[in-house]
Design a protein around this motif. Structure first.
Motif, PDB file in Angstrom:
ATOM      1  N   SER A  82      34.405  -1.694  23.233  1.00 21.61           N
ATOM      2  CA  SER A  82      33.918  -2.044  21.899  1.00 21.61           C
ATOM      3  C   SER A  82      32.714  -1.195  21.539  1.00 21.61           C
ATOM      4  O   SER A  82      31.801  -1.011  22.361  1.00 21.61           O
ATOM      5  N   GLU A  83      32.735  -0.657  20.327  1.00 21.06           N
ATOM      6  CA  GLU A  83      31.582   0.107  19.869  1.00 21.06           C
ATOM      7  C   GLU A  83      30.418  -0.838  19.601  1.00 21.06           C
ATOM      8  O   GLU A  83      30.597  -2.030  19.362  1.00 21.06           O
ATOM      9  N   ASP A  84      29.236  -0.312  19.641  1.00 23.23           N
ATOM     10  CA  ASP A  84      28.038  -1.112  19.393  1.00 23.23           C
ATOM     11  C   ASP A  84      27.223  -0.418  18.313  1.00 23.23           C
ATOM     12  O   ASP A  84      26.460   0.510  18.588  1.00 23.23           O
ATOM     13  N   ARG A  85      27.430  -0.850  17.080  1.00 23.22           N
ATOM     14  CA  ARG A  85      26.748  -0.241  15.946  1.00 23.22           C
ATOM     15  C   ARG A  85      26.030  -1.333  15.157  1.00 23.22           C
ATOM     16  O   ARG A  85      26.481  -2.483  15.105  1.00 23.22           O
ATOM     17  N   PRO A  86      24.920  -0.981  14.518  1.00 24.34           N
ATOM     18  CA  PRO A  86      24.260  -1.964  13.643  1.00 24.34           C
ATOM     19  C   PRO A  86      25.213  -2.384  12.528  1.00 24.34           C
ATOM     20  O   PRO A  86      25.947  -1.567  11.970  1.00 24.34           O
ATOM     21  N   LEU A  87      25.219  -3.666  12.213  1.00 23.72           N
ATOM     22  CA  LEU A  87      26.115  -4.171  11.184  1.00 23.72           C
ATOM     23  C   LEU A  87      25.483  -4.027   9.805  1.00 23.72           C
ATOM     24  O   LEU A  87      24.275  -4.227   9.647  1.00 23.72           O
ATOM     25  N   PRO A  88      26.277  -3.703   8.800  1.00 25.26           N
ATOM     26  CA  PRO A  88      25.751  -3.659   7.431  1.00 25.26           C
ATOM     27  C   PRO A  88      25.452  -5.063   6.933  1.00 25.26           C
ATOM     28  O   PRO A  88      25.821  -6.064   7.562  1.00 25.26           O
ATOM     29  N   ALA A  89      24.800  -5.145   5.798  1.00 18.89           N
ATOM     30  CA  ALA A  89      24.423  -6.450   5.233  1.00 18.89           C
ATOM     31  C   ALA A  89      25.485  -6.930   4.252  1.00 18.89           C
ATOM     32  O   ALA A  89      25.995  -6.169   3.432  1.00 18.89           O
ATOM     33  N   PHE A  90      25.827  -8.207   4.361  1.00 18.66           N
ATOM     34  CA  PHE A  90      26.745  -8.843   3.421  1.00 18.66           C
ATOM     35  C   PHE A  90      25.982  -9.897   2.624  1.00 18.66           C
ATOM     36  O   PHE A  90      25.196 -10.665   3.174  1.00 18.66           O
ATOM     37  N   ALA A  91      26.231  -9.945   1.318  1.00 21.72           N
ATOM     38  CA  ALA A  91      25.598 -10.936   0.438  1.00 21.72           C
ATOM     39  C   ALA A  91      26.681 -11.871  -0.113  1.00 21.72           C
ATOM     40  O   ALA A  91      27.683 -11.410  -0.663  1.00 21.72           O
ATOM     41  N   PRO A  92      26.521 -13.189   0.037  1.00 18.31           N
ATOM     42  CA  PRO A  92      27.528 -14.137  -0.446  1.00 18.31           C
ATOM     43  C   PRO A  92      27.856 -13.993  -1.927  1.00 18.31           C
ATOM     44  O   PRO A  92      28.968 -14.315  -2.351  1.00 18.31           O
ATOM     45  N   ARG A  93      26.908 -13.493  -2.724  1.00 19.30           N
ATOM     46  CA  ARG A  93      27.155 -13.363  -4.157  1.00 19.30           C
ATOM     47  C   ARG A  93      28.277 -12.370  -4.469  1.00 19.30           C
ATOM     48  O   ARG A  93      28.795 -12.331  -5.594  1.00 19.30           O
ATOM     49  N   LEU A  94      28.670 -11.557  -3.478  1.00 20.01           N
ATOM     50  CA  LEU A  94      29.724 -10.567  -3.702  1.00 20.01           C
ATOM     51  C   LEU A  94      31.108 -11.207  -3.822  1.00 20.01           C
ATOM     52  O   LEU A  94      32.040 -10.587  -4.315  1.00 20.01           O
ATOM     53  N   LEU A  95      31.236 -12.453  -3.353  1.00 21.68           N
ATOM     54  CA  LEU A  95      32.521 -13.141  -3.399  1.00 21.68           C
ATOM     55  C   LEU A  95      32.473 -14.283  -4.398  1.00 21.68           C
ATOM     56  O   LEU A  95      31.430 -14.913  -4.592  1.00 21.68           O
ATOM     57  N   GLY A  96      33.623 -14.570  -5.015  1.00 24.70           N
ATOM     58  CA  GLY A  96      33.682 -15.625  -6.020  1.00 24.70           C
ATOM     59  C   GLY A  96      34.304 -16.895  -5.474  1.00 24.70           C
ATOM     60  O   GLY A  96      34.428 -17.094  -4.259  1.00 24.70           O
ATOM     61  N   THR A  97      34.736 -17.769  -6.381  1.00 26.24           N
ATOM     62  CA  THR A  97      35.372 -19.034  -5.998  1.00 26.24           C
ATOM     63  C   THR A  97      36.634 -19.309  -6.812  1.00 26.24           C
ATOM     64  O   THR A  97      37.244 -20.361  -6.667  1.00 26.24           O
ATOM     65  N   SER A  98      37.031 -18.377  -7.692  1.00 26.49           N
ATOM     66  CA  SER A  98      38.184 -18.626  -8.556  1.00 26.49           C
ATOM     67  C   SER A  98      39.517 -18.407  -7.834  1.00 26.49           C
ATOM     68  O   SER A  98      40.538 -18.961  -8.238  1.00 26.49           O
ATOM     69  N   ARG A  99      39.527 -17.587  -6.769  1.00 21.20           N
ATOM     70  CA  ARG A  99      40.745 -17.365  -5.992  1.00 21.20           C
ATOM     71  C   ARG A  99      40.687 -18.184  -4.705  1.00 21.20           C
ATOM     72  O   ARG A  99      39.631 -18.643  -4.279  1.00 21.20           O
ATOM     73  N   MET A 100      41.842 -18.318  -4.068  1.00 26.89           N
ATOM     74  CA  MET A 100      41.892 -19.138  -2.856  1.00 26.89           C
ATOM     75  C   MET A 100      41.232 -18.467  -1.660  1.00 26.89           C
ATOM     76  O   MET A 100      40.548 -19.112  -0.868  1.00 26.89           O
ATOM     77  N   LEU A 101      41.452 -17.167  -1.531  1.00 22.45           N
ATOM     78  CA  LEU A 101      41.028 -16.485  -0.315  1.00 22.45           C
ATOM     79  C   LEU A 101      40.416 -15.132  -0.642  1.00 22.45           C
ATOM     80  O   LEU A 101      40.949 -14.376  -1.457  1.00 22.45           O
ATOM     81  N   TYR A 102      39.294 -14.833   0.015  1.00 23.26           N
ATOM     82  CA  TYR A 102      38.598 -13.556  -0.161  1.00 23.26           C
ATOM     83  C   TYR A 102      38.342 -12.923   1.200  1.00 23.26           C
ATOM     84  O   TYR A 102      38.002 -13.618   2.168  1.00 23.26           O
ATOM     85  N   PHE A 103      38.511 -11.611   1.269  1.00 23.33           N
ATOM     86  CA  PHE A 103      38.102 -10.838   2.440  1.00 23.33           C
ATOM     87  C   PHE A 103      37.192  -9.699   1.979  1.00 23.33           C
ATOM     88  O   PHE A 103      37.467  -9.045   0.970  1.00 23.33           O
ATOM     89  N   TRP A 104      36.143  -9.481   2.724  1.00 22.57           N
ATOM     90  CA  TRP A 104      35.193  -8.398   2.457  1.00 22.57           C
ATOM     91  C   TRP A 104      35.157  -7.499   3.685  1.00 22.57           C
ATOM     92  O   TRP A 104      34.876  -7.954   4.801  1.00 22.57           O
TER      93      TRP A 104
END
Length: 534
Positions: A259-281
């Motif tokens: 497994s590679e070991d790299r710093p993870l980028p930042a995810f912000a919850p505001r990037l996803l909505g609630t109108s659809r059933m399922l979201y992947f980022w």
């Protein structure tokens, strides 16, 4: 409870959550909303029935003083569920706490064997054994907490309550309640309720964790192929709000079990909505790492037979009549069609006998932008022409640096890759060496071969009424067409085509790729899980 809470995990896979409004490190994020839970809740009865049936019910024994009979010894043995039906069920998300499932009017029939004995007034020991059936009606309420343990989702039914509305004992052969039936119903009802509640709640907790392992293993399998995989370990527990469950994954590349070991980028919850059933980022880092692994694994190579090459050209609108095709190529490039050197070199080589190999010279790089997914690569195109003697071959290799912008879509169980833009820099072509001999054509012919390669990649404009962008070239076309087929075949091999995916959207944004969709109940996933328990 499990259909809603645990089949949710089948889609979540594994997770980490961050508090609402803040960002947190992640390579992949997933959000499943309240409407999705309602769909998953449709098959609650099947999983609840499994929990009731899988539960191991201990024998219930005791002794009771009864007027006129003295002390009566009794025992209920081989208790099992013969029927279960559920009138209704509901699911609720309790902010930052749990998934609450309530089941109303679950009708459950238990069966087994009742033995009892006593000493009669004449001093005789009387023992009887009779089959019994218990008709019950109950409400069930479960609050399930989702936690993480060593990078895996764990479930804990912190609160489990059964409320019996009815508990009637029926003995075999008795149509009307007899004194024994009335006696044992009153004697054992409280003990029976406690035993059933304890065993059922225990089994629900066991099955929930078995299912959590099942779906996480399935999720890891979907995101792996051969030596290439993705680390979907948890970095924390899932986040539960009133409207969605949200999860975050490491998303690190795993290649040949490293497994590679790299710093993870930042995810912000505001990037996803609630109108659809399922979201992947997906962060672009995850996609770029997968491209790197595909290159290292030798997967970024395309070989076309002559017939395949001819079919590609015809698909893009080229007339592959040998003489007409070569003359059209020269005219397109501005060459004099009387340059017999070029024509003579290939006039005796049908296109159907040409072999083409396309491969990446160095590992491609992937970046996500608002305009599309941008793939930067150095590509080598190698043409192999057989000589008339049939014993030797002429190879010509061309290298080009390509920047391709792609938009992906998924419909009718197939992945489509739409080329929005292609920019390339043609390097000088070189006469190559076949396995039989080396052939170095005159420089003028070599220059014209560059023209041939360029012409194969010339823009072929569609009919104006199609309203689409010009597709940049047959070479780019065949590479991406093959990728479409390869990706679709790979996804189907993982069972993606078994899911009822509704109106999926694949949206590139600066630094990440967003997938959003609705779905029907994943019946096949439930069937596979229930079969795994048997």
């Amino acid at each position: 409870m499990l259909a809603a809470a645990l089949l949710t995990l089948a889609l979540l896979g594994s997770a980490h959550a961050c508090s609402s409004g803040s960002s947190c490190p992640a390579g992949i994020a997933c959000r499943i909303t309240k409407p999705a839970l309602l769909v998953l809740n449709q098959e609650t009865a099947k999983v609840i029935q499994t929990a009731f049936q899988q539960a191991s019910y201990p024998d219930i024994t005791g002794e009771k003083a009864v007027m006129l009979l003295g002390r009566v010894k009794y025992g209920l043995h081989s208790i099992q569920v013969s029927h279960l039906s559920i009138a209704s069920s509901k699911v609720e998300l309790v902010e930052a706490q749990s998934i609450d499932i309530s089941i109303q009017n679950a009708s459950v029939i238990f069966q087994g064997t009742l033995s009892y004995g006593y000493t009669s007034a004449w001093g005789l020991n009387i023992d009887h054994t009779v089959d019994f059936k218990i008709d019950s009606a109950t409400d069930l309420r479960i609050s399930t907490q989702l936690t993480s343990d060593s990078g895996r989702v764990r479930t804990n039914a912190a609160s489990c309550h059964l409320s019996f509305h009815k508990l009637l004992l029926h003995l075999q052969g008795e149509h009307e309640p007899g004194w024994i039936q009335q006696l044992f119903t009153s004697v054992i009802s409280l003990t029976l309720k406690l035993v059933l509640k304890g065993q059922i709640c225990k089994e629900i907790n066991v099955i929930s964790n078995i299912m959590a392992d099942f779906v996480q293993t399935r999720a890891a399998s979907i995101l792996s192929d051969g030596d290439i995989g993705v680390d979907i370990s948890l970095t924390g527990p899932p986040d539960i709000t009133a409207t969605y469950l949200e999860s975050h994954h490491k998303g690190h590349l795993v290649y040949k079990n490293v497994s590679e070991d790299r710093p993870l980028p930042a995810f912000a919850p505001r990037l996803l909505g609630t109108s659809r059933m399922l979201y992947f980022w997906f962060s672009e880092q995850v996609l770029d790492s997968l491209a790197k692994a595909a290159f290292q694994d030798g997967r970024l190579m395309l070989r076309l037979t002559g017939d395949e090459f001819k079919a590609v050209l015809e698909t893009r609108g080229f007339d592959t009549n040998q003489q007409m095709f070569l003359e059209a190529v020269l005219e397109t490039r501005g060459f004099d069609t009387n340059q017999q050197m070029f024509l003579e070199l290939f006039s005796n080589t049908p296109i159907s006998q040409t072999q083409v190999t396309v491969y990446c010279l160095k590992r491609p790089k992937i970046a996500c932008q608002n305009k599309g997914v941008v793939v930067t690569s150095s590509v080598v195109v190698k043409f192999l022409f057989p000589n008339p003697d049939g014993q030797s071959a002429v190879a010509h290799t061309f290298e080009e640096d390509i920047v391709t912008t792609v938009q992906a879509s998924y419909a009718k169980k197939k992945l489509s890759l739409r080329l929005l833009d292609v920019q390339y820099e043609q390097q000088r072509g070189e006469g190559g060496q076949s396995t039989q001999q080396t052939c170095s054509p005159p420089s003028a012919v070599s220059d014209n071969l560059v023209g041939l390669t360029q012409s194969v990649k010339m823009q072929v404009n569609p009919a104006p009424d199609r309203g689409s962008l010009a597709c940049p070239g047959a070479a780019s076309f065949w590479r991406w067409k093959r990728l479409e087929e390869a990706f679709t075949a790979l996804m189907n091999s993982k069972g993606l085509d078994l899911f009822d995916i509704i109106n999926p959207e694949i949206t590139p944004r600066d630094g990440f790729l967003l997938l959003q969709m609705d779905f029907g109940f994943p019946e096949h996933l439930l069937v596979d899980f229930l079969q795994s328990l048997s």
